[in-house]
Design a protein around this motif. Sequence first.
Motif, PDB file in Angstrom:
ATOM      1  N   ARG A  29       0.808  -1.152  -0.060  1.00 18.69           N
ATOM      2  CA  ARG A  29       0.125   0.066  -0.009  1.00 18.69           C
ATOM      3  C   ARG A  29       0.923   1.255   0.074  1.00 18.69           C
ATOM      4  N   PRO A  30       0.211   2.245  -0.189  1.00 21.69           N
ATOM      5  CA  PRO A  30       1.150   3.624  -0.258  1.00 21.69           C
ATOM      6  C   PRO A  30       1.929   3.769   1.034  1.00 21.69           C
ATOM      7  N   SER A  31       1.361   3.431   2.206  1.00 23.20           N
ATOM      8  CA  SER A  31       1.818   3.532   3.415  1.00 23.20           C
ATOM      9  C   SER A  31       2.994   2.805   3.763  1.00 23.20           C
ATOM     10  N   ASP A  32       3.149   1.695   2.761  1.00 19.65           N
ATOM     11  CA  ASP A  32       4.533   0.713   2.982  1.00 19.65           C
ATOM     12  C   ASP A  32       5.668   1.411   2.339  1.00 19.65           C
ATOM     13  N   PHE A  33       5.404   2.468   1.530  1.00 17.19           N
ATOM     14  CA  PHE A  33       6.794   3.029   0.923  1.00 17.19           C
ATOM     15  C   PHE A  33       6.984   4.655   1.269  1.00 17.19           C
ATOM     16  N   GLU A  34       8.304   5.023   1.392  1.00 18.18           N
ATOM     17  CA  GLU A  34       8.557   6.280   1.703  1.00 18.18           C
ATOM     18  C   GLU A  34       9.448   6.954   0.480  1.00 18.18           C
ATOM     19  N   LEU A  35       8.626   8.084  -0.026  1.00 20.25           N
ATOM     20  CA  LEU A  35       9.409   8.691  -1.229  1.00 20.25           C
ATOM     21  C   LEU A  35      10.088   9.999  -0.894  1.00 20.25           C
ATOM     22  N   ARG A  36      11.199  10.411  -1.267  1.00 21.31           N
ATOM     23  CA  ARG A  36      11.688  11.650  -1.218  1.00 21.31           C
ATOM     24  C   ARG A  36      12.069  12.362  -2.757  1.00 21.31           C
ATOM     25  N   ASP A  37      11.630  13.455  -2.809  1.00 22.57           N
ATOM     26  CA  ASP A  37      11.720  14.333  -4.079  1.00 22.57           C
ATOM     27  C   ASP A  37      12.999  15.426  -3.756  1.00 22.57           C
ATOM     28  N   GLY A  51      15.048  15.393  -1.906  1.00 22.93           N
ATOM     29  CA  GLY A  51      15.186  15.141  -0.165  1.00 22.93           C
ATOM     30  C   GLY A  51      14.143  15.510   0.391  1.00 22.93           C
ATOM     31  N   VAL A  52      13.016  16.061  -0.125  1.00 23.36           N
ATOM     32  CA  VAL A  52      11.748  16.301   0.603  1.00 23.36           C
ATOM     33  C   VAL A  52      10.766  15.189   0.609  1.00 23.36           C
ATOM     34  N   ARG A  53      10.432  14.932   1.757  1.00 21.26           N
ATOM     35  CA  ARG A  53       9.336  13.565   1.738  1.00 21.26           C
ATOM     36  C   ARG A  53       7.922  14.100   0.978  1.00 21.26           C
ATOM     37  N   GLN A  54       7.534  13.232   0.527  1.00 21.73           N
ATOM     38  CA  GLN A  54       6.118  13.391  -0.056  1.00 21.73           C
ATOM     39  C   GLN A  54       4.992  12.452   0.130  1.00 21.73           C
ATOM     40  N   GLU A  55       3.933  13.069   0.212  1.00 21.19           N
ATOM     41  CA  GLU A  55       2.792  12.213   0.283  1.00 21.19           C
ATOM     42  C   GLU A  55       2.286  11.108  -1.064  1.00 21.19           C
ATOM     43  N   ILE A  56       2.444   9.943  -0.791  1.00 21.09           N
ATOM     44  CA  ILE A  56       2.228   9.151  -1.743  1.00 21.09           C
ATOM     45  C   ILE A  56       0.522   8.689  -1.964  1.00 21.09           C
ATOM     46  N   VAL A  57       0.070   9.099  -3.068  1.00 23.67           N
ATOM     47  CA  VAL A  57      -1.528   9.122  -3.065  1.00 23.67           C
ATOM     48  C   VAL A  57      -2.054   7.832  -3.517  1.00 23.67           C
ATOM     49  N   SER A  58      -1.395   7.229  -4.420  1.00 25.81           N
ATOM     50  CA  SER A  58      -1.704   5.991  -4.636  1.00 25.81           C
ATOM     51  C   SER A  58      -0.349   4.915  -5.245  1.00 25.81           C
ATOM     52  N   ALA A  59      -0.452   3.613  -4.931  1.00 22.78           N
ATOM     53  CA  ALA A  59       0.468   2.675  -5.253  1.00 22.78           C
ATOM     54  C   ALA A  59      -0.240   1.489  -6.028  1.00 22.78           C
ATOM     55  N   SER A  60      -0.276   1.479  -7.355  1.00 20.30           N
ATOM     56  CA  SER A  60      -1.115   0.431  -8.123  1.00 20.30           C
ATOM     57  C   SER A  60       0.009  -0.526  -8.854  1.00 20.30           C
ATOM     58  N   ILE A  61      -0.570  -1.902  -9.007  1.00 18.38           N
ATOM     59  CA  ILE A  61       0.405  -2.603  -9.646  1.00 18.38           C
ATOM     60  C   ILE A  61      -0.408  -3.379 -10.736  1.00 18.38           C
TER      61      ILE A  61
END
Length: 305
Positions: free
Chosen positions: A67-75, A77-87
């Motif tokens: 799920r989106p909460s399983d990932f951490e993404l930085r753009d 160096g700035v952490r971003q809110e992932i709105v979807s994670a589709s496979i």
Amino acid sequence: MSDWVAVSQRPVRSAARAVMVNCALAAISVGLGATGATPQAVFKSQVDVVRVDVLALRHGAPVGGLRPSDFELRDNGVRQEIVSASIEEVPIEALLVLDTSKSITPDKARALREASSAFLDGLTARDRAGLLVFGGRPILMQAPTSDGGRLGRLLQAVEGRGSTALNDAVFAALRLRQPGDARGAVLVFTDGVDNVSWLSPGEVIEAGRRSDAIVHAVVVGRAGIDNALLHEITRGSGGDVWPAAWGPKLADAFRAVLDDLRSRYVLAYYPTDVATDGWHALDVKVRLRSVSITHRSGYYRGERR
């Protein structure tokens, strides 16, 4: 059909090289016109939602159910809110880039056709694929289409002749890609080294940084495996180099590339608190033990030159 005229490789000054790059881009547009497509030679700059392809593996096997909460993404160096994670249900738009230089004997050409067909047979009705071949110059045989029958007929004409303009062919494939909702992919096959390209490896790498396509390279022989450009361009895009051999193993490698593409998550987010234009370095982590991930190194916002 118009194609990209190539010349023997030789040292050039930066001003002359800039002219050659512009000529190459113009030639790509002409080639596309011959297939009925008319995209712009300059890339569009709309990047409201950023989508990042991520491959998650545990002990070499794809990991599902994240799920989106399983990932951490930085753009940058700035952490971003992932709105979807589709496979699932992400269509693929792939361009096959096939080395058809003189080292491709009739038997090898047959194996290459069979491997390419194996890839195409795995596509769904929502997917699209195109065909670019290169010997001494890249030739766009077909822009991405859902017409598998036409692609199959074009593959029957694949045969080996000429030199190897690998750099020019990869550059062309990257610049032909038009950003969209489909997962862009470039599958490069080669069994040799570049010997006639106009463009340098650095220019190809820069084109890769400005493209949203995942680049995979299937290579036969030591020359392809040791090709530094292929390793850098694939790694930067989140793809890989796949060593293969002539015969059934070549088709296995093409199928493995398609399986890789199908197993990827698409993480979507709206860039927040980062610069509007320029290069954005990406850093993605997963909050699960024993899971490794692969993703592209970054992307450009703004006009893609």
